[in-house]
Design a protein around this motif. Sequence first.
Motif, PDB file in Angstrom:
ATOM      1  N   ASP A  75       0.890  -1.147   0.000  1.00 19.83           N
ATOM      2  CA  ASP A  75       0.000   0.000   0.000  1.00 19.83           C
ATOM      3  C   ASP A  75       0.933   1.202   0.000  1.00 19.83           C
ATOM      4  OD1 ASP A  75      -2.247  -1.631   0.173  1.00 19.83           O
ATOM      5  OD2 ASP A  75      -2.269  -1.564   2.349  1.00 19.83           O
ATOM      6  N   ALA A  95      -2.128  11.523  -1.641  1.00 17.05           N
ATOM      7  CA  ALA A  95      -3.024  10.440  -2.032  1.00 17.05           C
ATOM      8  C   ALA A  95      -2.532   9.140  -1.395  1.00 17.05           C
ATOM      9  CB  ALA A  95      -3.058  10.302  -3.548  1.00 17.05           C
ATOM     10  N   VAL A  97      -2.686   4.685  -2.037  1.00 16.42           N
ATOM     11  CA  VAL A  97      -3.065   3.525  -2.840  1.00 16.42           C
ATOM     12  C   VAL A  97      -3.189   2.355  -1.871  1.00 16.42           C
ATOM     13  CG1 VAL A  97      -2.452   1.972  -4.718  1.00 16.42           C
ATOM     14  CG2 VAL A  97      -1.825   4.401  -4.859  1.00 16.42           C
ATOM     15  N   TYR A 101      -6.238   0.329  -5.083  1.00 18.09           N
ATOM     16  CA  TYR A 101      -7.247   1.362  -5.284  1.00 18.09           C
ATOM     17  C   TYR A 101      -6.667   2.725  -4.933  1.00 18.09           C
ATOM     18  CZ  TYR A 101     -11.647   3.891  -4.943  1.00 18.09           C
ATOM     19  OH  TYR A 101     -12.660   4.792  -5.125  1.00 18.09           O
ATOM     20  N   TYR A 102      -6.761   3.677  -5.841  1.00 15.70           N
ATOM     21  CA  TYR A 102      -6.226   5.022  -5.661  1.00 15.70           C
ATOM     22  C   TYR A 102      -7.242   5.909  -4.943  1.00 15.70           C
ATOM     23  CZ  TYR A 102      -4.488   9.678  -6.874  1.00 15.70           C
ATOM     24  OH  TYR A 102      -4.042  10.971  -6.826  1.00 15.70           O
ATOM     25  N   GLY A 104      -7.538   9.610  -4.140  1.00 17.31           N
ATOM     26  CA  GLY A 104      -6.983  10.929  -4.403  1.00 17.31           C
ATOM     27  C   GLY A 104      -7.322  11.918  -3.303  1.00 17.31           C
TER      28      GLY A 104
END
Length: 123
Positions: A75, A95, A97, A101-102, A104
Motif C-alpha cells: 500500500d 493520495a 493507494v 485502489y487510488y 486521491g
Amino acid sequence: MTVGAMAEAGVRLLAGTDSVGPGLFPGFSLHFELQQLVASGLTPLRALQCATLEPARFLGREDWAGTVEECRVADLVILDADPLADIRNTQRIHAVVVDGYYLGPDERKRLLATVQEIAGGDR
C-alpha cells in the motif's frame, strides 16, 4: 537517547503506536512516532524502515513485502514533500493507494470528514 543507542547496537526496531489507547489514533499516531524515532537519533530513512521493511522482516515477509519493488505487495502513501528531508513530511499526504485502489485528495478529504463526523470531533 536509548533508542538511538539501541539502533546503533543493531537492535531491530519496529514502529507500533497504532494500538488503541488514550491519545492514540491508528494511522495518525505513527507520524508522531516517526518524529520521535528521528529525535532519538535515527535517520529519517531508518525511521521509515521501522514502519515498513522491519515489520516485514519480523513477520518473515521480506521476500514479498516491506519495500516498493516489482512483484511485491504494497500500500502506498503519496506525499507532497520528501520525508527524508524532514520526517514531518509524512503528514503531507497527497493520495493513498490501498489494495490497488487510488484514493486521491478529494476522496481522502471526504473519508476523513466522515471519520471526524462519526467520532464527533472538530479536527
